[in-house]
Design an enzyme around this catalytic site. Structure first.
Site, short mmCIF file in Angstrom:
data_model
loop_
_atom_site.label_atom_id
_atom_site.label_comp_id
_atom_site.label_asym_id
_atom_site.label_seq_id
_atom_site.Cartn_x
_atom_site.Cartn_y
_atom_site.Cartn_z
N LYS A 1 3.45 -4.90 -0.21
CA LYS A 1 3.82 -6.25 0.25
C LYS A 1 4.40 -6.20 1.66
CE LYS A 1 3.58 -8.67 -3.79
NZ LYS A 1 3.17 -9.94 -4.17
N LYS B 1 -6.36 -5.19 -7.42
CA LYS B 1 -6.00 -5.97 -8.61
C LYS B 1 -6.14 -7.47 -8.32
CE LYS B 1 -1.18 -7.27 -8.47
NZ LYS B 1 -0.09 -7.80 -9.21
N LYS C 1 -2.26 -13.35 -7.74
CA LYS C 1 -2.13 -14.81 -7.59
C LYS C 1 -1.82 -15.22 -6.16
CE LYS C 1 1.98 -15.30 -10.19
NZ LYS C 1 3.11 -14.56 -9.60
#
Ligand code: ATP
Ligand code: LTN
Length: 325
Positions: free
Chosen positions: A111, A192, A195
Site C-alpha cells: 500500500k 488478488k 475492492k
C-alpha cells in the site's frame, strides 16, 4: 462458547473475494461461536477518505454484512469508531510493537508503494488490528490469506504483552479457508481481487448482473483451451474454477470433469450462473435494508454490546500497565 472477531474496512465496494474468502465464513460460524463483526472505519482512514463517502460506505457495509446473512440476534455487529476502546488499546499496543516487525508487513509495503505520501497510521495499522482482536479475548479470527501475517503479529504482540505483564490476553488463532482464501483478479490473475483497485478484474457484490457478465466474459484465461485446476500455470482458469465451485457448492474436481472437452466459453457461462445465483438474493436483501432505518438500531445495539464486552480487557490492561491511578 469460543469467541470470533473479524473486521472489514469500509474502503470501497466489497468484492466477491471479500465474500468468498471471509464473510461467507463469518455467517457459517454464527451458530458455534460468540461472534463480533466490525465495520473497521478507523482502519479505512489509513488512506485518504472523503468524509461523506466514508459515512455512506460504513452504512452500506453494515447492510451488506446483514444481507449476506449476519444475524444481529446471534452476532454483535458494530462500527469500530463507536467503541472508543479500540483506539485506546490501539495506542497502548503501538507502544508494545516494534518498527522492524511493522516494517515487514507485506500489506504495508504494497500500500505504501501506491500512495503519494504514506501516513503513520498506515504503518502502525497492525497494532490497531491487534487491539480489535485482543479486546474481545478472541479465540478465532476468520480472514483471507492476505491477513494471515497480521494475525500472526497479533499473536506475537499478545504473547509479548502476557510475558511482560501477566496473562491478560487470549492468544488468537487465524482461520484461513482451505479454498478461496485468495480470490484473484479476473483481469490480472496473479494479483488478488481487491475492492480498492477499480478494475474490470474485480466483481463487486453490488455490480449489476450485466456488468458481472461482461467482467466474467472478459476474464483472462490462456491459449490451451483445457479446463484444469493448475494455479501456477493456469491462474485465470483456476480462479474461475474456484469461484464457480464456491458459488455452486460443487468440488473443483467435479467441475473439471463436467467441462472436460468444452471450451472456456462453457466454463465462463457456468461461472456466471453460479455467481448470479449467490449475488442476486444478497443484492435484493441489501436494497431492502438500505430502504429502511432498521440498520441504525442494529448498529446502536451492537456498539453498546461491544463496549460492554471490551471494557473488562481494557480495564485490566490499564491496571497492569500502571494507568489506573
Ligand atoms: P482493500 O483492497 O481496500 O485493501 P481488502 O478487501 O483487502 O481491501 P478488507 O475489506 O478489510 O480488505 O478485507 C476483508 C476481508 O476480506 C479480509 O479477511 C480479507 O483477508 C478478505 N479478502 C480480501 N480480499 C480477498 C480476496 N481477494 N480473496 C479472499 N479473501 C479476501
Ligand atoms: N486488516 C484487515 C481488516 C481488519 C481486521 C481486523 C480483520 C481490521 N481489523 C481484525 C480481522 C480482525 C484488512 O485489511 N483486510
Amino acid at each position: 462458547m469460543k469467541r470470533v472477531f473479524s473486521g472489514v474496512k469500509p474502503s470501497g465496494n466489497l468484492t466477491l473475494g471479500n465474500y468468498l474468502g471471509a464473510m461467507r465464513h463469518f455467517v457459517a460460524m454464527q451458530d458455534d461461536y460468540e461472534c463480533f463483526y466490525s465495520v473497521v472505519d478507523l482502519h479505512a482512514l489509513t488512506v485518504p477518505q472523503e468524509p461523506e463517502e466514508l459515512r455512506q460506505q460504513a452504512i452500506s457495509l453494515a447492510a451488506l454484512y446483514l444481507a449476506v446473512g449476519i444475524d444481529p440476534k446471534k452476532s454483535t455487529l458494530f462500527i469500530q469508531s463507536q467503541v472508543p476502546a479500540h483506539a485506546e488499546l490501539g495506542w497502548l499496543l503501538q507502544c508494545m510493537s516494534y518498527m522492524g516487525e511493522l516494517g515487514r508487513m507485506t500489506q504495508y509495503k504494497d500500500k505504501a508503494r501506491e500512495q503519494e505520501s504514506v501516513t503513520v497510521g498506515l504503518f502502525t495499522y497492525p497494532a490497531l488490528m491487534a487491539a480489535d482482536i485482543l479486546l474481545y479475548q478472541t479465540d478465532v479470527v476468520p480472514v483471507g490469506e492476505d491477513q494471515k501475517q497480521h494475525v500472526e503479529l497479533t499473536r506475537d504482540i499478545a504473547i509479548r504483552f502476557n510475558n511482560r505483564f501477566g496473562e491478560v490476553f487470549k492468544v488468537p488463532e487465524p482461520l484461513i479457508p482451505s479454498i478461496g482464501a485468495r480470490i484473484m483478479s479476473l483481469s490480472e490473475p496473479h494479483k488478488k481481487m481487491s475492492k480498492s483497485s477499480n478494475s474490470m478484474g474485480d466483481i463487486h457484490l453490488l455490480d449489476e448482473p450485466n456488468v458481472i457478465k461482461k467482467k466474467i466474459n472478459r476474464a483472462v484465461t490462456d491459449s490451451e483451451a483445457v479446463v484444469r485446476y493448475d494455479p501456477e500455470n493456469k491462474p485465470g482458469v483456476s480462479n474461475l474454477l474456484v469461484i464457480h465451485a464456491l458459488c455452486s457448492g460443487e468440488s473443483v474436481a467435479a467441475l473439471e470433469e463436467r467441462y472436460q472437452g468444452q471450451g472456456y466459453g462453457a466454463l465462463k457461462k457456468g461461472t456466471l450462473e453460479a455467481v448470479l445465483a449467490v449475488l442476486e438474493p444478497i443484492q435484493a436483501r441489501y436494497r431492502q435494508l438500505m430502504a429502511s432505518d432498521e440498520i441504525y438500531d442494529i448498529l446502536a445495539a451492537g456498539a453498546a454490546k461491544a463496549r460492554e464486552a471490551a471494557a473488562p480487557t481494557l480495564k485490566r490492561v490499564k491496571e497492569v500497565m500502571g494507568l489506573n491511578l
